[in-house]
Motif scaffolding. Structure first.
Motif, PDB file in Angstrom:
ATOM      1  N   GLN A  34       0.824  -1.210   0.000  1.00  0.00           N
ATOM      2  CA  GLN A  34       0.000   0.000   0.000  1.00  0.00           C
ATOM      3  C   GLN A  34       0.859   1.261   0.000  1.00  0.00           C
ATOM      4  O   GLN A  34       1.848   1.348   0.716  1.00  0.00           O
ATOM      5  CB  GLN A  34      -0.910   0.010   1.232  1.00  0.00           C
ATOM      6  CG  GLN A  34      -1.853   1.204   1.247  1.00  0.00           C
ATOM      7  CD  GLN A  34      -2.892   1.105   2.353  1.00  0.00           C
ATOM      8  OE1 GLN A  34      -3.074   0.046   2.945  1.00  0.00           O
ATOM      9  NE2 GLN A  34      -3.564   2.197   2.623  1.00  0.00           N
ATOM     10  N   ARG A  35       0.469   2.231  -0.825  1.00  0.00           N
ATOM     11  CA  ARG A  35       1.138   3.535  -0.832  1.00  0.00           C
ATOM     12  C   ARG A  35       0.633   4.358   0.349  1.00  0.00           C
ATOM     13  O   ARG A  35      -0.575   4.455   0.566  1.00  0.00           O
ATOM     14  CB  ARG A  35       0.862   4.290  -2.136  1.00  0.00           C
ATOM     15  CG  ARG A  35       1.520   3.678  -3.355  1.00  0.00           C
ATOM     16  CD  ARG A  35       1.448   4.612  -4.561  1.00  0.00           C
ATOM     17  NE  ARG A  35       0.205   5.383  -4.609  1.00  0.00           N
ATOM     18  CZ  ARG A  35      -0.929   4.960  -5.153  1.00  0.00           C
ATOM     19  NH1 ARG A  35      -1.009   3.750  -5.682  1.00  0.00           N
ATOM     20  NH2 ARG A  35      -1.998   5.731  -5.163  1.00  0.00           N
ATOM     21  N   PRO A  39       5.099  15.409   4.973  1.00  0.00           N
ATOM     22  CA  PRO A  39       4.932  13.964   4.793  1.00  0.00           C
ATOM     23  C   PRO A  39       5.722  13.462   3.586  1.00  0.00           C
ATOM     24  O   PRO A  39       5.854  14.164   2.595  1.00  0.00           O
ATOM     25  CB  PRO A  39       3.432  13.791   4.547  1.00  0.00           C
ATOM     26  CG  PRO A  39       2.796  15.058   4.969  1.00  0.00           C
ATOM     27  CD  PRO A  39       3.832  16.132   4.880  1.00  0.00           C
ATOM     28  N   GLU A  40       6.255  12.251   3.716  1.00  0.00           N
ATOM     29  CA  GLU A  40       6.989  11.618   2.621  1.00  0.00           C
ATOM     30  C   GLU A  40       6.142  10.493   2.052  1.00  0.00           C
ATOM     31  O   GLU A  40       5.377   9.864   2.769  1.00  0.00           O
ATOM     32  CB  GLU A  40       8.292  11.009   3.136  1.00  0.00           C
ATOM     33  CG  GLU A  40       9.287  12.003   3.676  1.00  0.00           C
ATOM     34  CD  GLU A  40      10.536  11.300   4.199  1.00  0.00           C
ATOM     35  OE1 GLU A  40      11.405  10.943   3.383  1.00  0.00           O
ATOM     36  OE2 GLU A  40      10.603  11.082   5.423  1.00  0.00           O
ATOM     37  N   SER A  41       6.334  10.204   0.760  1.00  0.00           N
ATOM     38  CA  SER A  41       5.653   9.077   0.138  1.00  0.00           C
ATOM     39  C   SER A  41       6.443   7.808   0.411  1.00  0.00           C
ATOM     40  O   SER A  41       7.670   7.815   0.357  1.00  0.00           O
ATOM     41  CB  SER A  41       5.549   9.270  -1.368  1.00  0.00           C
ATOM     42  OG  SER A  41       4.727  10.382  -1.625  1.00  0.00           O
ATOM     43  N   VAL A  96      12.493   2.100   6.443  1.00  0.00           N
ATOM     44  CA  VAL A  96      12.257   2.542   7.823  1.00  0.00           C
ATOM     45  C   VAL A  96      11.421   1.457   8.497  1.00  0.00           C
ATOM     46  O   VAL A  96      10.358   1.093   7.985  1.00  0.00           O
ATOM     47  CB  VAL A  96      11.484   3.885   7.865  1.00  0.00           C
ATOM     48  CG1 VAL A  96      11.469   4.426   9.285  1.00  0.00           C
ATOM     49  CG2 VAL A  96      12.081   4.902   6.920  1.00  0.00           C
ATOM     50  N   ASN A  97      11.902   0.939   9.616  1.00  0.00           N
ATOM     51  CA  ASN A  97      11.199  -0.162  10.275  1.00  0.00           C
ATOM     52  C   ASN A  97      10.469   0.275  11.536  1.00  0.00           C
ATOM     53  O   ASN A  97      10.841   1.262  12.167  1.00  0.00           O
ATOM     54  CB  ASN A  97      12.168  -1.293  10.600  1.00  0.00           C
ATOM     55  CG  ASN A  97      12.644  -1.991   9.338  1.00  0.00           C
ATOM     56  OD1 ASN A  97      11.964  -1.966   8.318  1.00  0.00           O
ATOM     57  ND2 ASN A  97      13.812  -2.587   9.389  1.00  0.00           N
ATOM     58  N   LYS A 108       9.128   1.321   2.949  1.00  0.00           N
ATOM     59  CA  LYS A 108      10.193   1.688   2.019  1.00  0.00           C
ATOM     60  C   LYS A 108       9.827   3.054   1.475  1.00  0.00           C
ATOM     61  O   LYS A 108       8.787   3.211   0.837  1.00  0.00           O
ATOM     62  CB  LYS A 108      10.299   0.664   0.901  1.00  0.00           C
ATOM     63  CG  LYS A 108      11.465   0.942  -0.023  1.00  0.00           C
ATOM     64  CD  LYS A 108      11.588  -0.157  -1.054  1.00  0.00           C
ATOM     65  CE  LYS A 108      12.719   0.171  -2.006  1.00  0.00           C
ATOM     66  NZ  LYS A 108      12.686  -0.739  -3.162  1.00  0.00           N
ATOM     67  N   LEU A 109      10.644   4.052   1.765  1.00  0.00           N
ATOM     68  CA  LEU A 109      10.375   5.406   1.276  1.00  0.00           C
ATOM     69  C   LEU A 109      10.637   5.449  -0.226  1.00  0.00           C
ATOM     70  O   LEU A 109      11.375   4.625  -0.761  1.00  0.00           O
ATOM     71  CB  LEU A 109      11.283   6.419   1.993  1.00  0.00           C
ATOM     72  CG  LEU A 109      11.168   6.464   3.518  1.00  0.00           C
ATOM     73  CD1 LEU A 109      12.120   7.499   4.094  1.00  0.00           C
ATOM     74  CD2 LEU A 109       9.748   6.765   3.952  1.00  0.00           C
ATOM     75  N   ASN A 110      10.027   6.433  -0.887  1.00  0.00           N
ATOM     76  CA  ASN A 110      10.240   6.568  -2.333  1.00  0.00           C
ATOM     77  C   ASN A 110      11.699   6.825  -2.668  1.00  0.00           C
ATOM     78  O   ASN A 110      12.139   6.582  -3.781  1.00  0.00           O
ATOM     79  CB  ASN A 110       9.344   7.665  -2.911  1.00  0.00           C
ATOM     80  CG  ASN A 110       7.915   7.168  -3.095  1.00  0.00           C
ATOM     81  OD1 ASN A 110       7.583   6.056  -2.682  1.00  0.00           O
ATOM     82  ND2 ASN A 110       7.077   7.970  -3.712  1.00  0.00           N
TER      83      ASN A 110
END
Length: 138
Positions: A15-16, A27-29, A51-52, A44-46
């Motif tokens: 999911q995005r 906010p980051e995608s 990031v866990n 998983k950032l774009n």
């Protein structure tokens, strides 16, 4: 009394999402790699960075206009809807959705799940149940 269902729609793998690591950062995608449990996800950032154990409270679905979603009501019932508008100038973002009865409603991302992610979740559940049945027969 019976335990209340969490009001939040679930998140699903692939999911995005929008991820806000702190109140001062935009906010980051990202996309969901996996869910550790009911309260954290691995992302998983774009940018490619992983990031866990991110709290689900820091995430909101990254929805596009006209995207088909499920809207989860307070009682846990869900209904089909489509996204009319997204306001990401505030956090958490605000979403305008059109329900099947054509009414438009403002809501938060925690009540929305993309229809295609819902299908992935249902499929995974089905496979788990079939595996459990198969294991029981062994």
């Amino acid at each position: 009394g019976a335990p209340k269902k969490p009001r939040t729609a679930p998140f699903g793998p692939t999911q995005r999402v929008l991820y806000q690591s702190s109140p001062d950062t935009p906010p980051e995608s990202a996309s969901v790699v996996s869910l550790s449990d009911d309260s954290t996800a691995n992302l998983k950032l774009n940018t490619g960075k992983k990031v866990n154990d991110v709290s689900l409270n820091l995430l909101s679905p990254d929805l596009q206009r006209h995207e088909d979603v499920l809207y989860f009501q307070k009682d846990g019932q869900s209904m089909k809807a489509s996204v009319v508008a997204v306001d990401t100038s505030i956090w958490p973002p605000s979403y305008a959705i059109r329900l099947e009865d054509r009414t438009v409603k403002d809501t938060e991302g925690r009540n929305l799940l993309p229809a295609k992610i819902h299908e992935i979740i249902l499929k995974a559940k089905e496979e788990e149940e079939q595996k459990a049945k198969a294991d029981a027969l062994m």
